[in-house]
Motif scaffolding. Structure first.
Motif, PDB file in Angstrom:
ATOM      1  N   ASN A 159       0.802  -1.219   0.000  1.00  0.00           N
ATOM      2  CA  ASN A 159       0.000   0.000   0.000  1.00  0.00           C
ATOM      3  C   ASN A 159       0.844   1.284   0.000  1.00  0.00           C
ATOM      4  N   LEU A 160       2.149   1.149  -0.050  1.00  0.00           N
ATOM      5  CA  LEU A 160       3.009   2.324  -0.123  1.00  0.00           C
ATOM      6  C   LEU A 160       2.973   2.911  -1.535  1.00  0.00           C
ATOM      7  N   PRO A 161       3.449   4.143  -1.726  1.00  0.00           N
ATOM      8  CA  PRO A 161       3.498   4.712  -3.082  1.00  0.00           C
ATOM      9  C   PRO A 161       4.235   3.778  -4.044  1.00  0.00           C
ATOM     10  N   GLN A 162       3.775   3.767  -5.280  1.00  0.00           N
ATOM     11  CA  GLN A 162       4.257   2.813  -6.275  1.00  0.00           C
ATOM     12  C   GLN A 162       5.774   2.825  -6.428  1.00  0.00           C
ATOM     13  N   HIS A 163       6.367   4.030  -6.465  1.00  0.00           N
ATOM     14  CA  HIS A 163       7.809   4.122  -6.690  1.00  0.00           C
ATOM     15  C   HIS A 163       8.618   3.647  -5.492  1.00  0.00           C
ATOM     16  N   LEU A 164       7.955   3.553  -4.317  1.00  0.00           N
ATOM     17  CA  LEU A 164       8.642   3.164  -3.093  1.00  0.00           C
ATOM     18  C   LEU A 164       8.408   1.698  -2.733  1.00  0.00           C
ATOM     19  N   SER A 165       7.222   1.203  -3.032  1.00  0.00           N
ATOM     20  CA  SER A 165       6.847  -0.140  -2.577  1.00  0.00           C
ATOM     21  C   SER A 165       7.761  -1.227  -3.131  1.00  0.00           C
ATOM     22  N   TRP A 166       7.980  -1.234  -4.448  1.00  0.00           N
ATOM     23  CA  TRP A 166       8.790  -2.315  -5.014  1.00  0.00           C
ATOM     24  C   TRP A 166      10.250  -2.215  -4.603  1.00  0.00           C
ATOM     25  N   ARG A 167      10.705  -0.986  -4.328  1.00  0.00           N
ATOM     26  CA  ARG A 167      12.087  -0.834  -3.890  1.00  0.00           C
ATOM     27  C   ARG A 167      12.297  -1.440  -2.502  1.00  0.00           C
ATOM     28  N   LEU A 168      11.330  -1.251  -1.626  1.00  0.00           N
ATOM     29  CA  LEU A 168      11.418  -1.852  -0.298  1.00  0.00           C
ATOM     30  C   LEU A 168      11.258  -3.364  -0.373  1.00  0.00           C
ATOM     31  N   MET A 169      10.379  -3.833  -1.282  1.00  0.00           N
ATOM     32  CA  MET A 169      10.188  -5.274  -1.447  1.00  0.00           C
ATOM     33  C   MET A 169      11.487  -5.974  -1.831  1.00  0.00           C
ATOM     34  N   LEU A 170      12.267  -5.334  -2.699  1.00  0.00           N
ATOM     35  CA  LEU A 170      13.530  -5.919  -3.130  1.00  0.00           C
ATOM     36  C   LEU A 170      14.672  -5.583  -2.177  1.00  0.00           C
ATOM     37  N   GLY A 171      14.690  -4.354  -1.665  1.00  0.00           N
ATOM     38  CA  GLY A 171      15.776  -3.920  -0.799  1.00  0.00           C
ATOM     39  C   GLY A 171      15.774  -4.565   0.565  1.00  0.00           C
ATOM     40  N   VAL A 172      14.607  -5.052   1.026  1.00  0.00           N
ATOM     41  CA  VAL A 172      14.543  -5.667   2.350  1.00  0.00           C
ATOM     42  C   VAL A 172      15.405  -6.923   2.423  1.00  0.00           C
ATOM     43  N   GLY A 173      15.751  -7.490   1.259  1.00  0.00           N
ATOM     44  CA  GLY A 173      16.625  -8.660   1.255  1.00  0.00           C
ATOM     45  C   GLY A 173      18.013  -8.373   1.781  1.00  0.00           C
ATOM     46  N   ALA A 174      18.380  -7.092   1.881  1.00  0.00           N
ATOM     47  CA  ALA A 174      19.695  -6.742   2.425  1.00  0.00           C
ATOM     48  C   ALA A 174      19.775  -7.005   3.927  1.00  0.00           C
ATOM     49  N   VAL A 175      18.643  -6.962   4.610  1.00  0.00           N
ATOM     50  CA  VAL A 175      18.644  -7.104   6.070  1.00  0.00           C
ATOM     51  C   VAL A 175      19.118  -8.489   6.512  1.00  0.00           C
ATOM     52  N   PRO A 176      18.488  -9.585   6.040  1.00  0.00           N
ATOM     53  CA  PRO A 176      18.975 -10.899   6.486  1.00  0.00           C
ATOM     54  C   PRO A 176      20.391 -11.197   6.017  1.00  0.00           C
ATOM     55  N   SER A 177      20.822 -10.606   4.896  1.00  0.00           N
ATOM     56  CA  SER A 177      22.185 -10.859   4.429  1.00  0.00           C
ATOM     57  C   SER A 177      23.215 -10.254   5.382  1.00  0.00           C
TER      58      SER A 177
END
Length: 525
Positions: free
Chosen positions: A184-202
């Protein structure tokens, strides 16, 4: 199994410990986190149906970056090909810097890939980030099972080495949860967080792995006997077992049993030099048999259609007659749930039932499920104007049953088996060949499935997968020996590698079987 059958008087089965080794368990958990990261960056970007809904980030990426359907297909499917670069390099890397630091390297690559994708201003940068992540996936798929197999005691190796498959499913589920959370986040932000969140467990993985010990088998290959013994004392269930494992590894590495120094000098081939020649150009009969077994099990795992069922299950359900979006979503979630539960069950069966019977039962069940699924979908094709409720129910049941049968055997056993059968010096790069075959086959199957269904119908496609699974069953029955309860150093006997005093297959020398040596006069078993 013919002349490859091993009796108990050849290799005595080790006593089963009363409980799992907690330290080895923790090491397996940390190593398997690489698969969690790889799954987060891979599966949640695939198409989930053909009704205009794509799972995860892709539904937001396409309109934001204004890319075409063809660019989307390339973005989704090419990561399997990218992973080949990682799998090709992983074997030599892990022989050079060690198993542990290879896992750290994979975590660093994941971190960079996730950031590049999350911050990508355009399609080109996004594809580059996808490439970097794909390289990390290739590393992860090879190193996690190999490290876990080398750390684990024989009595629980199947249980622990099946963890990577469990974590793949956990990563997929977490990826979908994060996609749902950011939708539900703004379109330009949502997919970036969806992909960028993979940095956390790494990041967590990279630091966590530094607390792990190095593989005792790699340490012996470097001549670090004292360090290897200390690791074995922690990962074995008794001091006696640790000493027995160390003696077996020293024998496989060509180090005399009477050598008890903390550090010994070994040949420079301990970093993996010449392994490709021994594996591919001039393999002995036994090494060739091991390589065929590893390549075969990886090929058949993917060629029997598992990724098409998982990734295109909504398309299959829609073909069967389910058109409601909520019902499609519910059926797809059920597939993921069944897959996760049955893999958890499989982890407890591998060391009790054995690899071979569990694998044969698994593939046999898959054949039956594919036959019934193909039949029901063929009936649907021949009655386009009639909703056949029995066909709908049978299709759903068979998809779920197929996933369950796959996950109870074929799924985890592929990674367990291929990581434990190679001789010590050939193990890392041999396992990387299996990963490469796995990824290429997966990429070809997933990227051609829609075209295949258009050419021979959906039912015809699953009849084809059924035929491949039947060939796989015959291959497994005739070619794969049981490895349950054997130490990694025992595996050579199953495929024809023995000591100089033995007579199995008349092998030329330990060196040609892929072992390191201290000198020309010290040949390994």
């Amino acid at each position: 199994m013919g002349d490859h059958k091993i009796t108990e008087d050849v290799i005595p089965s080790p006593e089963k410990p009363t409980k799992k080794n907690k330290f080895a368990f923790a090491c397996a958990i940390l190593a398997s986190m690489t698969q969690f990261c790889s799954a987060m960056l891979t599966y949640p970007t695939y198409e989930s149906s053909d009704i205009g809904v794509m799972s995860g980030a892709v539904i937001f990426i396409q309109p934001d970056l204004k890319i075409s359907d063809v660019q989307v297909e390339i973005l989704m499917g090419i990561i399997n090909l990218y992973s080949l670069f990682g799998s090709a390099a992983a074997g030599r890397t892990s022989d050079w810097i060690g198993r542990r630091y290879t896992i750290v390297l994979a975590a660093v690559i994941f971190f960079i890939g996730a950031l590049l994708m999350g911050l990508a201003p355009n399609y080109a940068v996004l594809m580059f980030g996808r490439f970097v992540a794909g390289v990390g996936i290739g590393y992860a798929l090879m190193i996690a099972p190999v490290y876990t197999a080398e750390v684990s005691p024989a009595s629980s190796r199947g249980f622990l080495t099946s963890f990577p498959e469990v974590f793949i499913n956990a990563g997929i589920m977490f990826g979908y949860v994060s996609n749902y959370a950011f939708r539900n986040l703004p379109q330009h932000l949502s997919w970036r967080l969806m992909l960028g969140v993979g940095a956390v467990p790494s990041v967590l993985l990279g630091f966590g792995v530094l607390t792990m010990p190095e593989s005792p088998r790699w340490l012996v290959m470097q001549g670090r006997l004292g360090d290897a013994k200390r690791v074995l004392l922690k990962t074995s269930d008794s001091k006696e077992e640790a000493e027995m494992r160390l003696a077996d590894i020293k024998q496989a590495a060509g180090i005399p049993d009477h050598c008890t120094d903390e550090v010994v000098q070994v040949s420079k081939q301990s970093h993996g030099e010449g392994v490709w020649k021994e594996l591919l150009l001039r393999p002995t009969p036994a090494v060739r048999r091991i390589l065929i077994a590893a390549v075969g099990i990886h090929f058949f795992q993917q060629a029997s259609g598992i990724d098409t069922v998982v990734l295109y299950s909504p398309r299959i359900f829609k073909k069967a007659g389910i058109v409601n979006s909520s019902a499609l979503l519910g059926a797809t979630v059920a597939v993921g749930f069944v897959k996760t539960i049955t893999i958890l069950i499989a982890t407890f069966l591998l060391d009790r039932i054995g690899r071979r019977p569990l694998l044969l039962a698994s593939v046999g069940g898959m054949i039956g499920c594919l036959a019934l699924l193909a039949t029901s979908l063929t009936f649907v094709d021949h009655h386009p104007d009639t909703k056949l409720m029995w066909a709908v129910a049978l299709s759903i049941a068979m998809v779920l049953a197929y996933v369950a049968f796959f996950s109870i055997g074929m799924g985890p056993i592929t990674w367990v088996y291929s990581s434990e059968i190679f001789p010590l010096r050939l193990r890392a790069q041999g396992a990387s060949i299996g990963v490469a075959v796995n990824r290429v086959t997966s990429g070809v199957i997933t990227m051609t499935f829609i075209s295949l269904t258009k050419a021979i119908t959906v039912g015809g496609a699953f009849f084809l997968f059924m035929g491949i699974a039947a060939v796989a069953w015959v291959f497994f029955y005739t070619f794969l020996p049981e490895t349950q309860g054997r130490t990694l150093e025992d595996m050579g006997v199953l495929f024809g590698i023995v000591s100089e005093n033995g007579n199995k297959d008349g092998q030329e020398s330990g060196e040609k079987e892929g072992h390191i040596q201290l000198s020309a006069n010290n040949r390994p078993a």
